[in-house]
Design a protein around this motif. Structure first.
Motif, PDB file in Angstrom:
ATOM      1  N   UNK A  17      92.734 119.576  62.745  1.00  9.34           N
ATOM      2  CA  UNK A  17      92.420 118.533  61.769  1.00  9.34           C
ATOM      3  C   UNK A  17      91.647 119.102  60.584  1.00  9.34           C
ATOM      4  N   UNK A  18      90.747 120.059  60.838  1.00  7.66           N
ATOM      5  CA  UNK A  18      90.048 120.692  59.719  1.00  7.66           C
ATOM      6  C   UNK A  18      91.028 121.461  58.848  1.00  7.66           C
ATOM      7  N   UNK A  19      92.007 122.121  59.462  1.00 10.12           N
ATOM      8  CA  UNK A  19      93.024 122.840  58.693  1.00 10.12           C
ATOM      9  C   UNK A  19      93.853 121.869  57.842  1.00 10.12           C
ATOM     10  N   UNK A  20      94.174 120.733  58.403  1.00  6.57           N
ATOM     11  CA  UNK A  20      94.931 119.719  57.651  1.00  6.57           C
ATOM     12  C   UNK A  20      94.119 119.258  56.446  1.00  6.57           C
ATOM     13  N   UNK A  21      92.838 119.002  56.643  1.00 14.47           N
ATOM     14  CA  UNK A  21      91.991 118.588  55.518  1.00 14.47           C
ATOM     15  C   UNK A  21      91.955 119.667  54.448  1.00 14.47           C
ATOM     16  N   UNK A  22      91.866 120.909  54.874  1.00 15.68           N
ATOM     17  CA  UNK A  22      91.865 122.023  53.929  1.00 15.68           C
ATOM     18  C   UNK A  22      93.151 122.056  53.115  1.00 15.68           C
ATOM     19  N   UNK A  23      94.271 121.824  53.769  1.00 17.18           N
ATOM     20  CA  UNK A  23      95.560 121.800  53.073  1.00 17.18           C
ATOM     21  C   UNK A  23      95.603 120.657  52.058  1.00 17.18           C
ATOM     22  N   UNK A  24      95.060 119.522  52.442  1.00 18.22           N
ATOM     23  CA  UNK A  24      95.109 118.350  51.564  1.00 18.22           C
ATOM     24  C   UNK A  24      94.115 118.442  50.407  1.00 18.22           C
ATOM     25  N   UNK A  25      93.192 119.401  50.465  1.00 19.60           N
ATOM     26  CA  UNK A  25      92.314 119.631  49.320  1.00 19.60           C
ATOM     27  C   UNK A  25      93.119 120.061  48.110  1.00 19.60           C
ATOM     28  N   UNK A  26      94.221 120.761  48.364  1.00 21.44           N
ATOM     29  CA  UNK A  26      95.053 121.278  47.281  1.00 21.44           C
ATOM     30  C   UNK A  26      95.876 120.182  46.605  1.00 21.44           C
ATOM     31  N   UNK A  27      96.488 119.325  47.406  1.00 28.74           N
ATOM     32  CA  UNK A  27      97.364 118.295  46.850  1.00 28.74           C
ATOM     33  C   UNK A  27      97.795 117.350  47.960  1.00 28.74           C
ATOM     34  N   UNK A  94      81.817 118.612  47.021  1.00 26.85           N
ATOM     35  CA  UNK A  94      83.193 118.786  47.482  1.00 26.85           C
ATOM     36  C   UNK A  94      83.755 120.146  47.097  1.00 26.85           C
ATOM     37  N   UNK A  95      83.290 120.731  45.990  1.00 25.98           N
ATOM     38  CA  UNK A  95      83.734 122.087  45.648  1.00 25.98           C
ATOM     39  C   UNK A  95      83.223 123.078  46.685  1.00 25.98           C
ATOM     40  N   UNK A  96      81.963 122.927  47.083  1.00 24.11           N
ATOM     41  CA  UNK A  96      81.407 123.808  48.107  1.00 24.11           C
ATOM     42  C   UNK A  96      82.108 123.568  49.444  1.00 24.11           C
ATOM     43  N   UNK A  97      82.428 122.308  49.747  1.00 24.66           N
ATOM     44  CA  UNK A  97      83.133 121.995  50.982  1.00 24.66           C
ATOM     45  C   UNK A  97      84.515 122.652  50.988  1.00 24.66           C
ATOM     46  N   UNK A  98      85.184 122.633  49.830  1.00 22.76           N
ATOM     47  CA  UNK A  98      86.485 123.279  49.713  1.00 22.76           C
ATOM     48  C   UNK A  98      86.360 124.779  49.950  1.00 22.76           C
ATOM     49  N   UNK A  99      85.333 125.403  49.366  1.00 23.08           N
ATOM     50  CA  UNK A  99      85.134 126.849  49.574  1.00 23.08           C
ATOM     51  C   UNK A  99      84.829 127.149  51.032  1.00 23.08           C
ATOM     52  N   UNK A 100      84.019 126.282  51.667  1.00 25.43           N
ATOM     53  CA  UNK A 100      83.721 126.457  53.085  1.00 25.43           C
ATOM     54  C   UNK A 100      84.993 126.418  53.920  1.00 25.43           C
ATOM     55  N   UNK A 101      85.817 125.392  53.682  1.00 24.36           N
ATOM     56  CA  UNK A 101      87.062 125.281  54.449  1.00 24.36           C
ATOM     57  C   UNK A 101      87.979 126.462  54.192  1.00 24.36           C
ATOM     58  N   UNK A 102      88.068 126.912  52.941  1.00 25.27           N
ATOM     59  CA  UNK A 102      88.919 128.060  52.614  1.00 25.27           C
ATOM     60  C   UNK A 102      88.433 129.297  53.355  1.00 25.27           C
ATOM     61  N   UNK A 103      87.118 129.516  53.379  1.00 31.11           N
ATOM     62  CA  UNK A 103      86.560 130.676  54.092  1.00 31.11           C
ATOM     63  C   UNK A 103      86.773 130.532  55.594  1.00 31.11           C
ATOM     64  N   UNK A 104      86.596 129.332  56.089  1.00 30.84           N
ATOM     65  CA  UNK A 104      86.737 129.075  57.535  1.00 30.84           C
ATOM     66  C   UNK A 104      88.156 129.403  58.015  1.00 30.84           C
ATOM     67  N   UNK A 105      89.146 129.077  57.200  1.00 24.00           N
ATOM     68  CA  UNK A 105      90.524 129.248  57.644  1.00 24.00           C
ATOM     69  C   UNK A 105      91.159 130.531  57.173  1.00 24.00           C
ATOM     70  N   UNK A 106      90.479 131.268  56.303  1.00 24.24           N
ATOM     71  CA  UNK A 106      91.006 132.558  55.910  1.00 24.24           C
ATOM     72  C   UNK A 106      90.432 133.666  56.804  1.00 24.24           C
ATOM     73  N   UNK A 107      89.450 133.296  57.615  1.00 30.79           N
ATOM     74  CA  UNK A 107      88.840 134.257  58.542  1.00 30.79           C
ATOM     75  C   UNK A 107      87.716 135.047  57.913  1.00 30.79           C
ATOM     76  N   UNK A 108      87.332 134.752  56.691  1.00 31.52           N
ATOM     77  CA  UNK A 108      86.232 135.455  56.046  1.00 31.52           C
ATOM     78  C   UNK A 108      85.019 134.582  56.053  1.00 31.52           C
ATOM     79  N   UNK A 109      83.949 135.127  56.511  1.00 32.75           N
ATOM     80  CA  UNK A 109      82.679 134.393  56.500  1.00 32.75           C
ATOM     81  C   UNK A 109      81.595 135.292  56.033  1.00 32.75           C
TER      82      UNK A 109
END
Length: 109
Positions: A17-27, A94-109
């Motif tokens: 579900x977090x990955x889905x939210x991350x995807x929907x951040x884009x469009x 929300x910009x920081x939340x987007x960056x957090x999700x992007x980092x979380x799912x790209x494997x970089x922390x």
């Protein structure tokens, strides 16, 4: 407010579900497009989307035969207010939340 928080945090507890939210951040996305990167059935994705919808984190709108999913950032408002009560958290950016999700799912922390 407690049931809203319970729904929000339960929805956020699952990595799919977090990955889905991350995807929907884009469009906004069609359900089939949301399902594409996952190795689970369309029915399972629909269940995840239902949970996100009940938590108010996404909305779904049907256009003809296609159901579209849209992120609803205001769905995080109650959780943000609750976390602010601890004095350790700033309002959700929300910009920081987007960056957090992007980092979380790209494997970089």
């Amino acid at each position: 407010m407690t049931s809203t928080l319970d729904l929000t945090f339960a929805a956020l507890a699952d990595p799919t579900r977090r990955a889905i939210l991350s995807m929907l951040l884009e469009d906004d996305m069609a359900v089939t497009d949301v399902a594409e990167p996952f190795d689970i059935s369309l029915a399972a994705i629909s269940k995840h989307l239902g949970i996100l919808g009940r938590a108010g984190l996404i909305s779904q709108d049907r256009h003809g035969r296609v159901t579209w999913c849209k992120l609803e950032p205001s769905g995080l408002r109650a959780a943000s207010i609750w976390m602010q009560g601890f004095g350790q958290f700033e309002p959700i950016d929300l910009d920081a939340f987007e960056m957090f999700l992007a980092a979380e799912f790209s494997g970089t922390r």
